[in-house]
Design a protein around this motif. Sequence first.
Motif, mmCIF file in Angstrom:
data_model
loop_
_atom_site.group_PDB
_atom_site.id
_atom_site.type_symbol
_atom_site.label_atom_id
_atom_site.label_comp_id
_atom_site.label_asym_id
_atom_site.label_seq_id
_atom_site.Cartn_x
_atom_site.Cartn_y
_atom_site.Cartn_z
ATOM 1 N N THR A 367 0.985 -0.845 -0.078
ATOM 2 C CA THR A 367 -0.027 -0.358 0.327
ATOM 3 C C THR A 367 0.700 0.911 -0.026
ATOM 4 O O THR A 367 0.170 2.086 0.033
ATOM 5 N N VAL A 368 2.108 0.975 -0.085
ATOM 6 C CA VAL A 368 3.273 2.344 0.102
ATOM 7 C C VAL A 368 3.981 2.169 -0.582
ATOM 8 O O VAL A 368 4.407 0.638 -1.580
ATOM 9 N N GLU A 369 4.610 2.748 -1.220
ATOM 10 C CA GLU A 369 5.842 2.646 -2.596
ATOM 11 C C GLU A 369 7.190 2.119 -1.577
ATOM 12 O O GLU A 369 8.200 1.448 -2.373
ATOM 13 N N ASP A 370 7.623 3.013 -0.492
ATOM 14 C CA ASP A 370 8.851 2.009 -0.120
ATOM 15 C C ASP A 370 8.554 2.362 1.678
ATOM 16 O O ASP A 370 7.205 2.509 2.064
ATOM 17 N N ASN A 371 9.845 1.940 1.897
ATOM 18 C CA ASN A 371 9.672 2.080 3.980
ATOM 19 C C ASN A 371 9.342 3.185 4.213
ATOM 20 O O ASN A 371 9.263 3.319 5.797
ATOM 21 N N GLY A 372 8.941 4.212 3.454
ATOM 22 C CA GLY A 372 9.580 5.677 4.259
ATOM 23 C C GLY A 372 10.303 6.018 4.980
ATOM 24 O O GLY A 372 9.726 6.825 5.920
ATOM 25 N N GLY A 373 11.154 5.825 5.512
ATOM 26 C CA GLY A 373 12.341 6.058 5.883
ATOM 27 C C GLY A 373 12.390 5.293 7.060
ATOM 28 O O GLY A 373 13.937 5.824 7.669
ATOM 29 N N CYS A 374 11.863 4.572 7.139
ATOM 30 C CA CYS A 374 11.712 2.941 8.185
ATOM 31 C C CYS A 374 12.632 2.231 8.729
ATOM 32 O O CYS A 374 12.804 1.070 6.714
ATOM 33 N N THR A 375 13.774 1.869 8.776
ATOM 34 C CA THR A 375 14.699 0.774 9.100
ATOM 35 C C THR A 375 14.460 -0.236 9.983
ATOM 36 O O THR A 375 14.003 0.724 11.295
ATOM 37 N N PHE A 376 14.030 -0.786 10.032
ATOM 38 C CA PHE A 376 13.287 -2.436 11.607
ATOM 39 C C PHE A 376 14.727 -3.310 11.936
ATOM 40 O O PHE A 376 14.340 -4.275 10.862
ATOM 41 N N VAL A 377 15.288 -3.496 12.868
ATOM 42 C CA VAL A 377 16.132 -4.240 13.338
ATOM 43 C C VAL A 377 15.236 -5.013 13.676
ATOM 44 O O VAL A 377 15.519 -5.113 14.974
ATOM 45 N N THR A 378 15.410 -6.453 13.640
ATOM 46 C CA THR A 378 14.713 -7.598 13.618
ATOM 47 C C THR A 378 15.240 -8.739 14.843
ATOM 48 O O THR A 378 14.845 -9.675 14.698
ATOM 49 N N ALA A 379 15.807 -7.953 16.165
ATOM 50 C CA ALA A 379 16.722 -8.362 16.740
ATOM 51 C C ALA A 379 15.996 -8.780 18.143
ATOM 52 O O ALA A 379 16.573 -8.365 19.139
ATOM 53 N N PHE A 380 14.784 -9.207 17.729
ATOM 54 C CA PHE A 380 13.968 -9.259 19.049
ATOM 55 C C PHE A 380 15.463 -10.249 20.008
ATOM 56 O O PHE A 380 14.716 -10.778 21.749
ATOM 57 N N SER A 381 15.909 -11.574 19.718
ATOM 58 C CA SER A 381 16.843 -12.116 20.965
ATOM 59 C C SER A 381 18.465 -11.773 20.576
ATOM 60 O O SER A 381 19.108 -13.101 20.584
ATOM 61 N N GLY A 382 18.388 -10.856 19.776
ATOM 62 C CA GLY A 382 19.947 -10.782 19.642
ATOM 63 C C GLY A 382 20.158 -10.662 18.135
ATOM 64 O O GLY A 382 18.963 -11.500 16.690
ATOM 65 N N LEU A 383 21.162 -11.183 17.481
ATOM 66 C CA LEU A 383 21.177 -11.179 16.120
ATOM 67 C C LEU A 383 22.390 -12.402 15.777
ATOM 68 O O LEU A 383 23.554 -12.437 16.658
ATOM 69 N N GLY A 398 13.808 6.273 12.205
ATOM 70 C CA GLY A 398 13.406 6.339 11.209
ATOM 71 C C GLY A 398 12.224 6.939 11.034
ATOM 72 O O GLY A 398 11.449 7.304 10.485
ATOM 73 N N ILE A 399 11.480 6.576 12.434
ATOM 74 C CA ILE A 399 9.957 6.877 12.657
ATOM 75 C C ILE A 399 9.657 8.282 12.677
ATOM 76 O O ILE A 399 10.625 8.995 13.300
ATOM 77 N N THR A 400 8.177 9.224 12.185
ATOM 78 C CA THR A 400 8.328 10.175 11.866
ATOM 79 C C THR A 400 6.833 10.509 11.372
ATOM 80 O O THR A 400 6.115 9.207 11.275
ATOM 81 N N ALA A 401 6.411 11.466 11.651
ATOM 82 C CA ALA A 401 4.584 11.297 11.452
ATOM 83 C C ALA A 401 4.183 10.987 10.373
ATOM 84 O O ALA A 401 3.394 10.441 10.127
ATOM 85 N N TYR A 402 5.123 11.197 9.262
ATOM 86 C CA TYR A 402 4.852 10.976 7.805
ATOM 87 C C TYR A 402 4.337 9.173 7.816
ATOM 88 O O TYR A 402 3.335 9.294 7.400
ATOM 89 N N THR A 403 5.129 8.185 9.041
ATOM 90 C CA THR A 403 5.216 7.268 9.170
ATOM 91 C C THR A 403 3.250 6.594 9.410
ATOM 92 O O THR A 403 3.268 6.300 10.323
ATOM 93 N N GLN A 404 3.195 5.092 8.350
ATOM 94 C CA GLN A 404 2.612 4.415 8.222
ATOM 95 C C GLN A 404 2.463 3.400 8.087
ATOM 96 O O GLN A 404 3.700 2.763 8.556
ATOM 97 N N ARG A 405 1.724 2.529 9.268
ATOM 98 C CA ARG A 405 1.549 0.511 9.199
ATOM 99 C C ARG A 405 2.089 -0.064 7.961
ATOM 100 O O ARG A 405 3.432 -0.787 7.697
ATOM 101 N N GLY A 406 2.093 0.609 6.694
ATOM 102 C CA GLY A 406 2.358 0.104 4.986
ATOM 103 C C GLY A 406 4.112 0.306 5.953
ATOM 104 O O GLY A 406 4.756 -1.014 4.606
ATOM 105 N N HIS A 407 4.646 1.031 6.397
ATOM 106 C CA HIS A 407 6.107 1.282 5.579
ATOM 107 C C HIS A 407 6.961 0.220 7.021
ATOM 108 O O HIS A 407 7.846 0.298 6.991
#
Length: 531
Positions: A367-383, A398-407
Amino acid sequence: MSLCAILCPASSRLPRRSAAMPTSSPTFVGAIDQGTTSSRFLIFNRRGEVVALHQLEFKQIYPNPGWHEHDPEELISSVERCVDGAVQQFEAQGHSRGQIAAVGITNQRETTVVWDKTTGKALHNAIVWTDTRARDLVRRLKARIGAGELTQRCGLPLSTYPSASKLLWLLDNVPDVKDAYERGNLAFGTVDAWLAYKLNGGPARDVYVSDPTNASRTMFMNLHTLDYDAELLEWFRIDRDKVKLPKIVRSADPDAYGSLAGTVLRGTKIMGCLGDQSAALVGQKGFTPGLAKNTYGTGCFLLYNVGHKPVISSHGLLSTVAFDFGEGRTMYALEGSIAVAGSSVKFLVDNFGFIDESSKLSALAETVEDNGGCTFVTAFSGLFAPYWIDDARGTIFGITAYTQRGHIARATLEATCFQTKAILDSMGKDSGQKLTELAVDGGMCNADLIMQTQSDIIGIPVSRPAMRETTALGAAIAAGFAAGVWESFDDLKDVNNEGKTLFRPQITAEDASERFARWEKAVQMSKGWSS
C-alpha cells in the motif's frame, strides 16, 4: 560436461545402486520429512512432483523458559502414521505401494535423543535444536583450554546449538542417562539416527547410522575425515567405551539404512538421509560450487556450496557438510542463520495487530511505495550470522509523523532481505566464489514483493520454484540415486523447473548499496540494549 562428470570420476559416478528399476511402470520415491513442529511423508514421481502427502503436528514441550523438548516416541509414531496416510492417498489414485522404489529421510538437525542400547527405550525427551538450557555449561566450556581450536576441526563454534552441549547437559543432570553411560549402555543420536533405529525395529536389527550432514552438527565429527575425532571427544570428555555413537555412512546408500519394519511399506528400503537444510540445497539442485539456497521459514537458513573441501569461516558463518553421495565424493557448505524471519511477520500480527493474518502483510506493505525512511532491526533475541550481537534488541529507526503501518510492514520484510545480503557478503569473502543466483524456498518466498526486494538488495536473480517442497525432494533425490531411479545429476536437470519464477534486480547497484549502508548503520545502533 555433465554435472556428474564434474563431480564424479568415471569409476565412481554416484553411490553404488540397487538394481535399476523397471521402466514398464511409473517409479516413485518416498520422503520422510521429520521437522521441528510436524512430521510428513511425501511421495514423488521421477519428475519431482508430489503425488501424495500426509502431515501431522506433534506436541511441543516447554518445561522451563528457554527449554524445548519432543517426545521421542511421538516422533516415531507420527512418522509411521504419515507413511500410512500418504500411501492410502497414493493407492486411491490407482498406484501400487510396490512402485515406491525407496524411502529417504530428512530431519531437524542438532536435536538430541538418548536411549538404552539394550532395550531401545528413550531415556529422556529429545532436546530440540532451539533449546538453550546448556548456556551456563557452554560458558564454562568456552573457558577451557583449546576451546578456540574446535571450529577448525568440526566447523562449529561452541554454543547451545550443536548436539554436544545437549548430551553433556543430559549426562550432568539426568540420573538415568548418567547410569546408562556408566554401564556402557548409552546410545546417542540426532533425529536421523533415532528414526533409522526405530523404523528398522529397534534393538532387533540394531541399525545405528547417521549421515555426515547430521553428524557434522554434533561437534564430534571431523569435517576433513568425515569420522569421529578422538581429540574432539577427549576434549568434551566423552568416553567412547561408555556411549555408542552412530556409524557415519553416506547420504545415499542402498544398504546402510536398512528397511521399514512397520507401516504399510514394511520391507521398503531406506536408502538416503540428509539434514533438513542440506536436503533443501539438494532439492534446489545446488550440486556445484557457487550455488546457494535460502529457506525463509520462522528463521532463515542460507547454505552456500563451497566445493570438495570445507571452508572454515572467518566471517561469522558455520561450516558444514552439504551432502555425501558416495565414493568419497563430498560437497561442503557455508551456512548462515537468521533468527527472525517469518516470526517477525507473526510478531506484527500477534503483538501489534497490524493485520489479522500473516499472509496479508505483503499486501499491507504494497500500500506504500517504499519504507518511508524506516529501518527495522528485528533483533528480538540478538542478531545471528554474520553479526552475532547478543545484546542487540529489536529497534525501529526513522519513525516520523509521516510513518504509516505499510511503512513498518515494508521495513519488517526488508529486514530479512538485508540480513541475507550480509550473510551472502560473508560467504563470498570466505569462499572466494561469487554467487550468480539464489534459489529460495519456505513460506515467506510466496510473496512476490519479498522476493523482488531480495533480488534488488543482493543484485542477482532470485529463483523460486513452483513446487516448494524442496527439503523433502532432497531426501527423495538421495534415496533415488541409491535406488537407481536417477542415474546422474543430469537426470535431474528438468526436475522442478516448470513454473519457476525468476526475480531480477530492478534498482541500480548504487541504490542497493545506499539502502544496505542504512541497514548496517541501524544494526550498529541496535547494540547494547540488553546488558
